[in-house]
Design a protein around this motif. Structure first.
Motif, PDB file in Angstrom:
ATOM      1  N   LEU A  36      11.360  24.170  64.145  1.00 17.21           N
ATOM      2  CA  LEU A  36      10.434  24.099  65.280  1.00 17.21           C
ATOM      3  C   LEU A  36      10.740  22.646  65.951  1.00 17.21           C
ATOM      4  CD1 LEU A  36       8.111  25.402  66.427  1.00 17.21           C
ATOM      5  CD2 LEU A  36       6.783  24.214  64.810  1.00 17.21           C
ATOM      6  N   PHE A  37      11.166  21.821  65.324  1.00 17.51           N
ATOM      7  CA  PHE A  37      11.724  20.499  65.800  1.00 17.51           C
ATOM      8  C   PHE A  37      12.916  20.022  65.690  1.00 17.51           C
ATOM      9  CE2 PHE A  37       7.084  20.235  64.108  1.00 17.51           C
ATOM     10  CZ  PHE A  37       6.617  20.241  65.323  1.00 17.51           C
ATOM     11  N   ARG A  38      13.903  20.899  65.676  1.00 19.85           N
ATOM     12  CA  ARG A  38      15.355  20.673  65.232  1.00 19.85           C
ATOM     13  C   ARG A  38      16.150  20.569  66.563  1.00 19.85           C
ATOM     14  NH1 ARG A  38      17.649  23.246  59.841  1.00 19.85           N
ATOM     15  NH2 ARG A  38      15.837  22.969  58.533  1.00 19.85           N
ATOM     16  N   HIS A  39      15.815  21.353  67.669  1.00 26.19           N
ATOM     17  CA  HIS A  39      16.183  21.590  68.969  1.00 26.19           C
ATOM     18  C   HIS A  39      15.572  21.294  69.995  1.00 26.19           C
ATOM     19  CE1 HIS A  39      19.915  23.524  67.269  1.00 26.19           C
ATOM     20  NE2 HIS A  39      19.181  23.891  66.330  1.00 26.19           N
ATOM     21  N   TYR A  40      15.998  20.239  70.959  1.00 25.62           N
ATOM     22  CA  TYR A  40      15.207  19.899  72.128  1.00 25.62           C
ATOM     23  C   TYR A  40      14.433  20.965  72.942  1.00 25.62           C
ATOM     24  CZ  TYR A  40      16.460  15.155  71.519  1.00 25.62           C
ATOM     25  OH  TYR A  40      16.495  13.601  71.349  1.00 25.62           O
ATOM     26  N   TRP A  41      15.247  22.177  73.089  1.00 24.10           N
ATOM     27  CA  TRP A  41      14.769  23.328  73.931  1.00 24.10           C
ATOM     28  C   TRP A  41      13.617  23.742  73.304  1.00 24.10           C
ATOM     29  CZ3 TRP A  41      14.476  28.372  72.541  1.00 24.10           C
ATOM     30  CH2 TRP A  41      15.364  29.009  71.514  1.00 24.10           C
ATOM     31  N   ILE A  42      13.533  23.872  71.855  1.00 21.23           N
ATOM     32  CA  ILE A  42      12.477  24.454  71.160  1.00 21.23           C
ATOM     33  C   ILE A  42      11.049  23.467  71.388  1.00 21.23           C
ATOM     34  CG2 ILE A  42      11.315  25.182  69.009  1.00 21.23           C
ATOM     35  CD1 ILE A  42      14.285  26.296  68.411  1.00 21.23           C
ATOM     36  N   VAL A  43      11.580  22.181  71.245  1.00 24.70           N
ATOM     37  CA  VAL A  43      10.487  21.297  71.753  1.00 24.70           C
ATOM     38  C   VAL A  43       9.720  21.445  73.052  1.00 24.70           C
ATOM     39  CG1 VAL A  43       9.806  18.773  71.246  1.00 24.70           C
ATOM     40  CG2 VAL A  43      11.438  19.677  69.449  1.00 24.70           C
ATOM     41  N   VAL A  44      10.750  21.421  73.920  1.00 22.62           N
ATOM     42  CA  VAL A  44      10.173  21.397  75.191  1.00 22.62           C
ATOM     43  C   VAL A  44       9.313  22.696  75.406  1.00 22.62           C
ATOM     44  CG1 VAL A  44      10.914  21.595  77.700  1.00 22.62           C
ATOM     45  CG2 VAL A  44      11.938  20.079  75.993  1.00 22.62           C
ATOM     46  N   GLY A  71      26.849   8.192  60.970  1.00 19.15           N
ATOM     47  CA  GLY A  71      26.883   7.480  62.226  1.00 19.15           C
ATOM     48  C   GLY A  71      25.749   7.797  62.906  1.00 19.15           C
ATOM     49  N   LEU A  72      25.910   7.331  64.346  1.00 17.99           N
ATOM     50  CA  LEU A  72      24.486   7.620  65.195  1.00 17.99           C
ATOM     51  C   LEU A  72      24.244   9.004  65.518  1.00 17.99           C
ATOM     52  CD1 LEU A  72      25.233   4.748  67.473  1.00 17.99           C
ATOM     53  CD2 LEU A  72      23.599   4.562  65.729  1.00 17.99           C
ATOM     54  N   PRO A  73      22.986   9.545  65.642  1.00 19.64           N
ATOM     55  CA  PRO A  73      22.882  10.871  66.109  1.00 19.64           C
ATOM     56  C   PRO A  73      23.092  10.970  67.580  1.00 19.64           C
ATOM     57  CG  PRO A  73      20.512   9.622  65.943  1.00 19.64           C
ATOM     58  CD  PRO A  73      21.958   8.610  65.175  1.00 19.64           C
ATOM     59  N   GLY A 120      21.661  20.403  72.471  1.00 17.86           N
ATOM     60  CA  GLY A 120      20.785  19.066  72.201  1.00 17.86           C
ATOM     61  C   GLY A 120      19.953  19.217  70.905  1.00 17.86           C
ATOM     62  N   MET A 121      20.425  18.277  70.149  1.00 19.63           N
ATOM     63  CA  MET A 121      19.745  18.520  68.608  1.00 19.63           C
ATOM     64  C   MET A 121      18.900  17.281  68.492  1.00 19.63           C
ATOM     65  SD  MET A 121      21.351  19.053  64.882  1.00 19.63           S
ATOM     66  CE  MET A 121      21.778  20.817  65.168  1.00 19.63           C
ATOM     67  N   TRP A 151      19.299  16.779  63.469  1.00 21.76           N
ATOM     68  CA  TRP A 151      20.640  16.045  63.000  1.00 21.76           C
ATOM     69  C   TRP A 151      20.422  15.823  61.329  1.00 21.76           C
ATOM     70  CZ3 TRP A 151      25.324  15.362  65.368  1.00 21.76           C
ATOM     71  CH2 TRP A 151      26.085  14.098  64.857  1.00 21.76           C
ATOM     72  N   ARG A 152      19.437  15.239  61.067  1.00 24.24           N
ATOM     73  CA  ARG A 152      19.384  14.678  59.624  1.00 24.24           C
ATOM     74  C   ARG A 152      18.938  15.793  58.706  1.00 24.24           C
ATOM     75  NH1 ARG A 152      15.050  11.527  60.498  1.00 24.24           N
ATOM     76  NH2 ARG A 152      13.711  12.783  59.554  1.00 24.24           N
ATOM     77  N   LYS A 153      18.206  16.923  59.170  1.00 24.55           N
ATOM     78  CA  LYS A 153      18.260  17.905  58.256  1.00 24.55           C
ATOM     79  C   LYS A 153      19.487  18.707  58.110  1.00 24.55           C
ATOM     80  CE  LYS A 153      14.550  19.460  56.880  1.00 24.55           C
ATOM     81  NZ  LYS A 153      13.738  19.176  55.593  1.00 24.55           N
ATOM     82  N   GLN A 154      20.269  19.035  59.144  1.00 16.99           N
ATOM     83  CA  GLN A 154      21.365  19.582  59.034  1.00 16.99           C
ATOM     84  C   GLN A 154      22.459  18.939  57.949  1.00 16.99           C
ATOM     85  OE1 GLN A 154      23.017  21.010  63.064  1.00 16.99           O
ATOM     86  NE2 GLN A 154      25.147  20.965  62.212  1.00 16.99           N
TER      87      GLN A 154
END
Lengths: 67, 180
Positions: B83-91, A11-13, B157-158, B163-166
């Motif tokens: 490093l790029f899986r969660h928004y808080w780490i990217v921010v 589905g959608l992320p 927030g992923m 999301w894809r990697k998980q």
């Protein structure tokens, strides 16, 4: 939301969280301020910076001798 | 690649020590910058700008580079966080990169003020640079406080990549289970 959409990759992320959107808006505003400040040739010693720090400047620290 | 728990703990200890030290050093820098603007004592103002130059070169710059280039990436890539899986780490990464760039840009005015202070030629013409350093240090301190808050609270927030990697990892582990 259906069960399939909660499983990663199906589905959608998930949508971007609200806190990230707020951060992005703040970041864009700050970048715009910096760009405008530089384009208008704003100088801290002849503008709002002086007003901003006016109250701070009126506060004087004691001299070394006084300490 | 996942690190051993003992190594992860060591890297995390170094990371927390360095980042909190960076925050404290910037707070000290801000205090000196405000002193430079507000004090009427010439000797104190000169000492403040000389100290700011030393603190920047030998404390703030090294402390800013270690988490950005070493402990941050190692902790992210050596743990399931990524490093790029969660928004808080990217921010947090973006804040660290921008803070370091702005710091390096301000090396020139800091060195200039230290040179002027050492020569004893500080004048009212330097007022703009003095205020610029206060504003930059205040903004830097605020950015580092935000980064520290993100690291502690870890807001949800992923990213689409995370999301894809998980999903890929879950698929791989379920395939292994099916084979066994």
């Amino acid at each position: 939301m259906s069960e399939n959409q909660k499983v990663p990759g199906r589905g959608l992320p998930p949508s971007t969280p609200a806190w990230v959107k707020v951060f992005v808006i703040i970041f864009i505003v700050l970048v715009l301020i910096v760009v405008i400040v530089h384009l208008t040739g704003f100088r801290f010693d002849h503008g709002a910076g002086e007003i901003l720090l006016g109250s701070l400047a009126s506060f004087t620290l004691p001299s070394v001798q006084q300490l | 690649m996942t690190m051993k728990p003992s190594l992860r703990k060591l890297v995390r200890t170094v990371h927390v020590t360095v980042t909190v030290g960076w925050l404290g050093a910037v707070a000290g820098f801000l205090a000196l910058a405000i002193t430079g603007v507000t004090s009427q004592d010439t000797q104190l103002v000169r000492a403040a700008y000389l100290a700011m130059d030393l603190i920047t070169r030998f404390v703030i710059v090294p402390l800013s580079l270690v988490p950005l280039l070493l402990t941050g990436p190692v902790l992210s890539l050596g743990t399931p966080w990524g490093l790029f899986r969660h928004y808080w780490i990217v921010v947090k990464l973006v804040i660290n990169i921008l803070s370091t760039i702005i710091l390096l840009i301000h090396m020139q005015p800091i060195s200039y003020m230290a040179r002027v202070a050492a020569d004893g030629t500080l004048s009212s013409a330097d007022r703009g640079v003095q205020i610029q350093l206060v504003v930059a240090a205040g903004a830097g301190l605020l950015a580092l406080l935000v980064a520290t808050t993100l690291a502690v609270y870890k807001p949800r927030g992923m990213t689409p990549y995370g999301w894809r990697k998980q999903y890929e990892e879950r698929t791989e582990s379920s395939n292994v289970d099916a084979v066994n």
